[in-house]
Design a protein around this motif. Structure first.
Motif, mmCIF file in Angstrom:
data_model
loop_
_atom_site.group_PDB
_atom_site.id
_atom_site.type_symbol
_atom_site.label_atom_id
_atom_site.label_comp_id
_atom_site.label_asym_id
_atom_site.label_seq_id
_atom_site.Cartn_x
_atom_site.Cartn_y
_atom_site.Cartn_z
ATOM 1 N N TYR A 140 42.800 41.208 48.368
ATOM 2 C CA TYR A 140 42.717 42.565 47.827
ATOM 3 C C TYR A 140 43.912 43.416 48.203
ATOM 4 N N ASN A 142 46.978 42.289 48.747
ATOM 5 C CA ASN A 142 48.118 41.835 47.945
ATOM 6 C C ASN A 142 47.990 42.233 46.478
ATOM 7 N N SER A 143 46.786 42.070 45.925
ATOM 8 C CA SER A 143 46.702 42.289 44.480
ATOM 9 C C SER A 143 46.490 43.754 44.130
ATOM 10 N N ASN A 144 45.682 44.484 44.914
ATOM 11 C CA ASN A 144 45.411 45.874 44.539
ATOM 12 C C ASN A 144 46.344 46.874 45.213
ATOM 13 N N LEU A 145 46.526 46.725 46.542
ATOM 14 C CA LEU A 145 47.319 47.729 47.244
ATOM 15 C C LEU A 145 48.813 47.512 47.014
ATOM 16 N N GLY A 147 50.098 45.531 44.679
ATOM 17 C CA GLY A 147 50.361 45.324 43.256
ATOM 18 C C GLY A 147 51.130 44.052 42.926
ATOM 19 N N LEU A 148 50.809 42.967 43.653
ATOM 20 C CA LEU A 148 51.565 41.734 43.409
ATOM 21 C C LEU A 148 50.952 40.880 42.305
ATOM 22 N N LYS A 149 49.739 41.204 41.885
ATOM 23 C CA LYS A 149 49.054 40.353 40.919
ATOM 24 C C LYS A 149 49.879 40.173 39.643
ATOM 25 N N ASP A 150 49.939 38.928 39.192
ATOM 26 C CA ASP A 150 50.694 38.597 37.982
ATOM 27 C C ASP A 150 52.158 39.009 38.035
ATOM 28 N N THR A 151 52.727 38.956 39.239
ATOM 29 C CA THR A 151 54.177 39.089 39.344
ATOM 30 C C THR A 151 54.686 37.850 40.087
ATOM 31 N N TYR A 229 46.770 34.487 42.221
ATOM 32 C CA TYR A 229 47.338 35.739 41.729
ATOM 33 C C TYR A 229 47.849 35.699 40.294
ATOM 34 N N GLY B 54 41.511 51.357 42.233
ATOM 35 C CA GLY B 54 42.508 51.023 43.242
ATOM 36 C C GLY B 54 41.843 50.591 44.531
#
Lengths: 309, 313
Positions: A140, A142-145, A147-151, A229, B54
């Protein structure tokens, strides 16, 4: 015989095992070595079989009908494979360079016994070796805070540093770089950046090679970060692509550059079983060719790691 | 004089300290983002976490649930299965991953032909460099029901083909075998490096005293390897609540019929994360982290009592 004995270790030189025992040991090792290598040869042989023969009689150790149709199919459906290859290469190169920089700079700083914050930073490196936040909160964060998801950064950043590598570096710098070298550079007015980049790194090739190789293989072989991710097919690495093909062989056709044939026709004619194995071989080939040459670096790396820092 | 001068230098913040801090800054930031932030994220385990907006607003807005997530986890049937699998497989792995590579390292050092030894070693190291996705494809070639090589052989021998991915009874053996297969080369390198580092005068003296090969191994080689064996042991025990996710998830291809024999803590946490039952997954991950931390400290403490030189901390 005498000349051969010179290079031998203590165990071999004195009191050697008998002839029969020697033959038995060789047989055991040949068997184990084959068990380690043959499965890959089988995959190679499947990738070189004709789809027709597999449809009729299944996989075989030795191809009954040789064919390169799987490879020509994989090459023809270029876009997806090439893209995945590109992602894999990019992630491996960027990740390795970044990881080596982050690891060695920290290792160098920790090796300076006069450094004021050494104690604090040692804890920063040490604590994650013992305790971690666990998969759920990492995911959570990494992906939400962050913003690495799908990068592509989701494939690179989380794997860049490991405390184990930092400690290997620290031990190396401490034991091989003489204090006088750094002191004299300091007296000459060189900044720590300059000392690190123009003096320390150039004379530290063995440890750079070790850490670099560890990272290189880790990035090339990673599939877990993709699975966590990456949803966007354009960001699939080769590993993620193969992973996807294992559960869904038609995935290749979906993204295929249709050469005047419809999707359903392509699915009907594509060499499904062998295409899978061809992708596996594409992943393994560079590794299988590269690692025997780098084995000695790995061995030195593993041995350095076993010595206390 | 020199001593006091050094002492004064050490208490003052120097220009070098600033530069070194800047040099360590990127890695420190990395540690904060990827290691320390998740440690605070553990708070999820104690909340009714909802995945909507968020991350921060989710954490602050979800209500506290106390130990509800843990209760839910430990009352489920899965808890017993995943703990049994995680600890059981790891105990077997720890024992076999010491016994087998040590034995083989001792054997390979005795081969008359050194070049052959090097070749065997290189071949045995290969699986270590393969990813679990590739290995999963390799296993599929052998175990797939209608086309796999294993079933082809069974049919040729006149037996019924087996649906391998549906039969739990075979999988403990497969998993143990795969684990050893992949890690064998690595283990051998570590132990072999120690063996080659032993001073040959020990053996010279032993041979003069008439020691047999077995006695040399027992009284010289093994005692000299003790330190490394103990180190590998602590490292493995410290990871006893963690399993190789690839081995337990990729190789069995996430087959539901194999749930009882292939699901470990890591696999369950991943599956629940993906099905969005975050509460139980985070509780399981939390238990795993805490227990992992305790076991590594405990293992280290025990080793320090037995042999202070072998301890890590």
């Amino acid at each position: 015989m005498a000349s051969r004995a010179e290079g031998m270790t203590g165990l071999e030189k004195f009191n050697r095992i008998g002839k029969g025992m020697n033959v038995l040991f060789h047989l055991i090792f040949i068997l184990i070595a084959l068990v380690c290598v043959v499965p890959l040869l089988v995959v190679l042989s499947i990738s070189l079989s004709s789809e027709e023969s597999i449809r009729q009689t299944g996989y075989h150790m030795i191809p009954t009908m040789l064919s390169t149709e799987s490879y020509s199919f994989v090459i023809q459906q270029g876009t997806m494979i090439l893209r995945a290859l590109g992602v894999s290469v990019l992630v491996t190169v960027v990740g390795t360079v970044l990881g080596v920089l982050l690891t060695t700079s920290m290792g160098y700083v920790l090796s300076q016994s006069n450094y004021k914050l050494k104690g604090l930073l040692t804890w920063v490196v040490f604590i994650p070796m013992v305790f971690n936040g666990g998969l759920v909160s990492s995911y959570y964060i990494n992906s939400n805070l962050l913003g690495l998801k799908d990068t592509v950064w989701a494939l690179i950043l989380p794997l860049a540093v490991s405390s184990f590598n930092v400690i290997i570096c620290k031990t190396f710098f401490k034991s091989t770089i003489p204090d006088g070298l750094i002191e004299s550079a300091e007296i000459d007015g060189a900044s720590q950046f300059r000392i690190f980049f123009s003096i320390i790194l150039p004379i530290s090739l063995p440890v750079l090679a070790t850490i670099g190789l560890f990272l290189c293989f880790a990035y090339w072989n990673d599939w877990f970060q993709s699975m966590l991710y990456i949803n966007n097919q354009d960001l699939y690495s080769l590993q993620a692509l193969l992973n996807n093909l294992m559960s869904n062989v038609d995935a290749l056709a979906k993204n295929a550059s249709s050469m005047g044939v419809s999707y359903s026709m392509l699915v009907a004619t594509m060499p499904k079983e062998t295409a899978r194995m061809a992708v596996a071989i594409l992943i393994v080939l560079p590794v299988a060719f590269a690692y025997p040459f780098f084995q000695k670096y790995f061995i030195s790396g593993l041995t350095v790691g076993a010595i206390k820092g | 004089m020199k001593k006091t001068g050094q002492k004064r230098l050490r208490t003052r913040w120097r220009k070098q300290d600033t530069e070194l801090t800047l040099l360590a800054l990127p890695t420190t930031v990395w540690y904060i983002l990827f290691c320390f932030l998740p440690m605070f994220g553990i708070i999820i385990a104690f909340k009714n976490f909802k995945i909507t907006g968020g991350f921060l607003s989710n954490v602050f807005n979800s209500s506290w649930s106390g130990f509800k997530n843990f209760e839910f986890l430990f009352k489920s049937n899965d808890a017993w299965i995943i703990i049994r699998n995680t600890l059981g497989y790891n105990l077997l792995f720890i024992i076999l991953n010491i016994v087998i590579p040590v034995t083989l390292a001792l054997m390979i050092g005795h081969l008359h032909n050194r070049r052959a030894g090097k070749v065997y070693q290189t071949m045995m190291f290969l699986p270590y460099f393969l990813s679990w996705v590739v290995i999963s494809a390799v296993i599929w070639a052998f175990l797939s029901f209608d086309k796999g090589i294993a079933n082809q052989m069974l049919i040729q021998m006149g037996s019924e083909p087996v649906n391998w991915y549906m039969e739990p009874k075979y999988w403990p053996f497969f998993l143990v075998f795969m684990n050893i297969w992949k890690g064998l080369g690595y283990g051998m390198v570590v132990y072999l490096a120690t063996i080659t580092g032993i001073d040959s005068t020990y053996y010279e003296a032993a041979v003069i005293d008439g020691a047999s090969i077995w006695q040399q191994t027992k009284y010289i080689t093994l005692p000299m390897m003790k330190l490394v064996i103990v180190m590998m042991f602590i490292l493995a025990v410290g990871r006893i609540f963690y399993t190789d996710f690839g081995l337990f998830f990729q190789v069995p291809r996430d087959s539901n019929s194999l749930f009882n024999v292939t699901t470990t803590i890591d696999v369950l946490v991943y599956k629940q994360l993906k099905t969005a039952t975050v509460g139980m997954a985070s509780a399981a991950a939390f238990v795993q982290s805490v227990m992992g931390c305790l076991t590594i400290l405990l293992a280290n403490w025990i080793v320090r009592r037995i042999d202070p030189d072998s301890a890590m901390m």
